[in-house]
Design a protein around this motif. Structure first.
Motif, PDB file in Angstrom:
ATOM      1  N   ARG A  53       0.830  -1.203   0.000  1.00  0.00           N
ATOM      2  CA  ARG A  53       0.000   0.000   0.000  1.00  0.00           C
ATOM      3  C   ARG A  53       0.872   1.265   0.000  1.00  0.00           C
ATOM      4  NH1 ARG A  53      -4.444  -0.634   4.391  1.00  0.00           N
ATOM      5  NH2 ARG A  53      -4.457  -2.734   3.554  1.00  0.00           N
ATOM      6  N   ARG A  54       1.945   1.237   0.774  1.00  0.00           N
ATOM      7  CA  ARG A  54       2.864   2.376   0.779  1.00  0.00           C
ATOM      8  C   ARG A  54       3.480   2.554  -0.610  1.00  0.00           C
ATOM      9  NH1 ARG A  54       5.577   5.986   4.238  1.00  0.00           N
ATOM     10  NH2 ARG A  54       3.495   6.085   5.063  1.00  0.00           N
ATOM     11  N   ALA A  55       3.874   1.423  -1.213  1.00  0.00           N
ATOM     12  CA  ALA A  55       4.473   1.477  -2.543  1.00  0.00           C
ATOM     13  C   ALA A  55       3.479   2.026  -3.576  1.00  0.00           C
ATOM     14  CB  ALA A  55       4.949   0.085  -2.950  1.00  0.00           C
ATOM     15  N   ALA A  56       2.225   1.558  -3.481  1.00  0.00           N
ATOM     16  CA  ALA A  56       1.199   2.017  -4.428  1.00  0.00           C
ATOM     17  C   ALA A  56       0.945   3.510  -4.260  1.00  0.00           C
ATOM     18  CB  ALA A  56      -0.092   1.221  -4.221  1.00  0.00           C
ATOM     19  N   ALA A  57       0.956   3.966  -2.997  1.00  0.00           N
ATOM     20  CA  ALA A  57       0.739   5.393  -2.727  1.00  0.00           C
ATOM     21  C   ALA A  57       1.863   6.223  -3.342  1.00  0.00           C
ATOM     22  CB  ALA A  57       0.654   5.641  -1.223  1.00  0.00           C
ATOM     23  N   GLN A  58       3.083   5.698  -3.294  1.00  0.00           N
ATOM     24  CA  GLN A  58       4.215   6.428  -3.882  1.00  0.00           C
ATOM     25  C   GLN A  58       4.107   6.464  -5.403  1.00  0.00           C
ATOM     26  OE1 GLN A  58       7.574   4.455  -2.011  1.00  0.00           O
ATOM     27  NE2 GLN A  58       7.472   5.791  -0.215  1.00  0.00           N
ATOM     28  N   ASP A  59       3.603   5.370  -5.969  1.00  0.00           N
ATOM     29  CA  ASP A  59       3.422   5.350  -7.428  1.00  0.00           C
ATOM     30  C   ASP A  59       2.320   6.320  -7.865  1.00  0.00           C
ATOM     31  OD1 ASP A  59       5.390   3.512  -7.802  1.00  0.00           O
ATOM     32  OD2 ASP A  59       4.057   1.781  -8.001  1.00  0.00           O
ATOM     33  N   ALA A  60       1.271   6.412  -7.051  1.00  0.00           N
ATOM     34  CA  ALA A  60       0.088   7.169  -7.458  1.00  0.00           C
ATOM     35  C   ALA A  60       0.248   8.681  -7.271  1.00  0.00           C
ATOM     36  CB  ALA A  60      -1.130   6.677  -6.672  1.00  0.00           C
ATOM     37  N   ALA A  61       1.065   9.085  -6.314  1.00  0.00           N
ATOM     38  CA  ALA A  61       1.112  10.495  -5.912  1.00  0.00           C
ATOM     39  C   ALA A  61       1.443  11.475  -7.059  1.00  0.00           C
ATOM     40  CB  ALA A  61       2.076  10.677  -4.745  1.00  0.00           C
ATOM     41  N   PRO A  62       2.439  11.185  -7.911  1.00  0.00           N
ATOM     42  CA  PRO A  62       2.760  12.169  -8.950  1.00  0.00           C
ATOM     43  C   PRO A  62       1.557  12.496  -9.852  1.00  0.00           C
ATOM     44  CG  PRO A  62       4.508  10.541  -8.788  1.00  0.00           C
ATOM     45  CD  PRO A  62       3.385  10.054  -7.918  1.00  0.00           C
ATOM     46  N   GLN A  63       0.793  11.458 -10.198  1.00  0.00           N
ATOM     47  CA  GLN A  63      -0.387  11.659 -11.045  1.00  0.00           C
ATOM     48  C   GLN A  63      -1.458  12.479 -10.313  1.00  0.00           C
ATOM     49  OE1 GLN A  63      -0.703  10.637 -14.232  1.00  0.00           O
ATOM     50  NE2 GLN A  63      -2.691  11.682 -14.302  1.00  0.00           N
ATOM     51  N   ILE A  64      -1.709  12.103  -9.062  1.00  0.00           N
ATOM     52  CA  ILE A  64      -2.734  12.792  -8.277  1.00  0.00           C
ATOM     53  C   ILE A  64      -2.366  14.272  -8.098  1.00  0.00           C
ATOM     54  CG2 ILE A  64      -3.840  12.908  -5.985  1.00  0.00           C
ATOM     55  CD1 ILE A  64      -3.462   9.817  -5.843  1.00  0.00           C
ATOM     56  N   CYS A  65      -1.072  14.548  -8.012  1.00  0.00           N
ATOM     57  CA  CYS A  65      -0.614  15.907  -7.743  1.00  0.00           C
ATOM     58  C   CYS A  65      -0.238  16.685  -9.006  1.00  0.00           C
ATOM     59  CB  CYS A  65       0.577  15.883  -6.789  1.00  0.00           C
ATOM     60  SG  CYS A  65       0.147  15.339  -5.116  1.00  0.00           S
ATOM     61  N   ALA A  66      -0.449  16.081 -10.170  1.00  0.00           N
ATOM     62  CA  ALA A  66       0.025  16.716 -11.408  1.00  0.00           C
ATOM     63  C   ALA A  66      -0.560  18.117 -11.598  1.00  0.00           C
ATOM     64  CB  ALA A  66      -0.279  15.818 -12.602  1.00  0.00           C
ATOM     65  N   ALA A  67      -1.879  18.244 -11.377  1.00  0.00           N
ATOM     66  CA  ALA A  67      -2.529  19.545 -11.595  1.00  0.00           C
ATOM     67  C   ALA A  67      -2.022  20.586 -10.584  1.00  0.00           C
ATOM     68  CB  ALA A  67      -4.042  19.390 -11.492  1.00  0.00           C
ATOM     69  N   ASP A  68      -1.872  20.167  -9.340  1.00  0.00           N
ATOM     70  CA  ASP A  68      -1.357  21.082  -8.314  1.00  0.00           C
ATOM     71  C   ASP A  68       0.069  21.526  -8.643  1.00  0.00           C
ATOM     72  OD1 ASP A  68      -3.409  21.039  -5.906  1.00  0.00           O
ATOM     73  OD2 ASP A  68      -3.269  19.002  -6.678  1.00  0.00           O
ATOM     74  N   ALA A  69       0.851  20.570  -9.111  1.00  0.00           N
ATOM     75  CA  ALA A  69       2.244  20.885  -9.453  1.00  0.00           C
ATOM     76  C   ALA A  69       2.279  21.908 -10.583  1.00  0.00           C
ATOM     77  CB  ALA A  69       2.974  19.607  -9.866  1.00  0.00           C
ATOM     78  N   LYS A  70       1.393  21.725 -11.549  1.00  0.00           N
ATOM     79  CA  LYS A  70       1.356  22.640 -12.694  1.00  0.00           C
ATOM     80  C   LYS A  70       0.918  24.038 -12.236  1.00  0.00           C
ATOM     81  CE  LYS A  70      -0.279  22.601 -17.452  1.00  0.00           C
ATOM     82  NZ  LYS A  70      -1.314  22.063 -18.361  1.00  0.00           N
ATOM     83  N   ARG A  71      -0.053  24.052 -11.348  1.00  0.00           N
ATOM     84  CA  ARG A  71      -0.624  25.312 -10.887  1.00  0.00           C
ATOM     85  C   ARG A  71       0.341  26.067  -9.967  1.00  0.00           C
ATOM     86  NH1 ARG A  71      -4.161  26.004  -6.488  1.00  0.00           N
ATOM     87  NH2 ARG A  71      -4.206  23.760  -6.204  1.00  0.00           N
ATOM     88  N   LEU A  72       1.006  25.349  -9.076  1.00  0.00           N
ATOM     89  CA  LEU A  72       1.771  26.018  -8.017  1.00  0.00           C
ATOM     90  C   LEU A  72       3.288  25.977  -8.202  1.00  0.00           C
ATOM     91  CD1 LEU A  72      -0.300  24.519  -5.068  1.00  0.00           C
ATOM     92  CD2 LEU A  72      -0.353  26.920  -5.787  1.00  0.00           C
ATOM     93  N   CYS A  73       3.767  25.009  -8.992  1.00  0.00           N
ATOM     94  CA  CYS A  73       5.211  24.767  -9.009  1.00  0.00           C
ATOM     95  C   CYS A  73       5.781  24.754 -10.424  1.00  0.00           C
ATOM     96  CB  CYS A  73       5.542  23.444  -8.306  1.00  0.00           C
ATOM     97  SG  CYS A  73       4.809  23.286  -6.665  1.00  0.00           S
TER      98      CYS A  73
END
Lengths: 197, 142
Positions: free
Chosen positions: B85-105
């Motif tokens: 589950r920890r590994a899956a969360a690490q795999d999933a995070a970049p996609q989930i945060c893509a829009a935020d990263a684009k907006r803020l970073c």
């Protein structure tokens, strides 16, 4: 199980007077590892550490009689001894590179730290050390297999990208306690931060 | 959330909630401690020499299910699930945060965890979406 987490910015002599505490009393935690390793990649850069040269030097050196426990180790080993590092004791099966389950948590906690944003962009050398019992060349090989086993577990079980880890065996060539060459404290694994690619 | 759920607790929680939309994760160290506390002796006895990784230990314990302790038999699958589950969360995070990263970073270069460090900056915490904040927490990245 003993854990040493300390910065070794002083002389190589500092290696001999490190404080240690037992894993039974306090288990290693992510914060300690971050404190030991975060931002220390600069030191490796400054020392201009060349691992290929280091491996060759050590291979050559163990063929030469009378260089055991020498008072003046080669410059490359001296440079390595001065670098900030995390030192942990990992329990292996006797004469084997199989890591005993009692030490899996330690490696898991190290993995948690390596996944932390403070260390996420850095690469690390995993250095294996033995005590001075047995033959030098055998110990060199054993320590290398053990360093590989630790880095394999970080990669396969705890998902550290392989490109962030380099395994290195130093056998008995860099004893933690030179006045007690057979002591358990010499059997250890170190992590050195060598900074981003 | 850095959950302090025990493995048993996590099991109960997952039974009660079914498949929660927000994955509860714990650190690798904590997850593997749960495994070795319950199964360390069994692994020493039945799986000595088998290198962890790629499910090898799980397969070994399952193969020896009649010989291992009850405590280990009851918990090892859940313990390995926590690692996954920890590994899956690490795999999933970049996609989930893509829009935020684009907006803020967007002014941060890729690589070297620069975007992540931008997203977890104190002044960005409230601007980052809940999903992204949760994803970063589940990945163990703060």
């Amino acid at each position: 199980m003993t854990v040493l987490c300390k910065k070794l910015l002083g002389s190589a002599f500092a290696l001999l007077i490190g404080t240690s505490f037992s894993m039974a009393q306090g288990r290693i935690n992510e914060g300690d590892i971050l404190k030991s390793l975060a931002g220390t990649g600069q030191a490796a850069r400054a020392a201009n550490l060349n691992l290929d040269v280091l491996r060759q030097d050590v291979e050559k050196r163990i063929q030469v009689e009378g260089t055991e426990n020498a008072a003046s180790p080669p410059p490359v080993l001296q440079a390595l001894a001065k670098m900030p590092n995390l030192t942990v004791q990992i329990q292996f099966d006797f004469d084997s590179d199989w890591i005993r389950p009692a030490s899996w948590e330690t490696i898991g906690v190290i993995a948690d730290a390596l996944h932390h944003p403070l260390l996420l962009s850095d690469r690390f050398v995993v250095v294996g050390h033995t005590d001075a019992k047995g033959k030098r060349d055998y110990n060199l090989k054993l320590s290398e297999r053990r360093a590989i086993a630790v880095s394999d577990m970080l990669i396969s079980t705890f998902r550290i990208p392989p490109g962030r880890l380099i395994a290195l065996g130093l056998g008995e060539e860099q004893l933690q306690d030179q006045s007690n060459p057979d002591a358990g404290v010499n059997r250890r694994v170190q992590l050195l931060n060598i900074g981003p690619r | 959330m850095r959950s302090s759920l025990t493995i048993a607790g996590a099991m109960v929680a997952s039974i009660l909630i079914g498949s929660p939309t927000v994955a509860q994760t714990i650190g690798y160290g904590e997850a593997i401690r749960g495994l070795t506390a319950a199964c360390g002796a069994d692994i020493e006895k039945h799986c000595k020499g088998i290198k962890p990784g790629g499910g090898a230990i799980s397969v070994c314990l399952a193969r020896n299910s009649s010989a291992i302790s009850n405590g280990c038999a009851a918990t090892f699958e859940a313990a390995f699930a926590l690692l996954s589950r920890r590994a899956a969360a690490q795999d999933a995070a970049p996609q989930i945060c893509a829009a935020d990263a684009k907006r803020l970073c967007s002014n941060f270069r890729q690589g070297g965890a620069r975007i992540l460090r931008c997203l977890i900056r104190r002044d960005n915490i409230r601007k980052v979406s809940n999903q992204c904040n949760q994803a970063i927490t589940d990945a163990g990245w703060r």
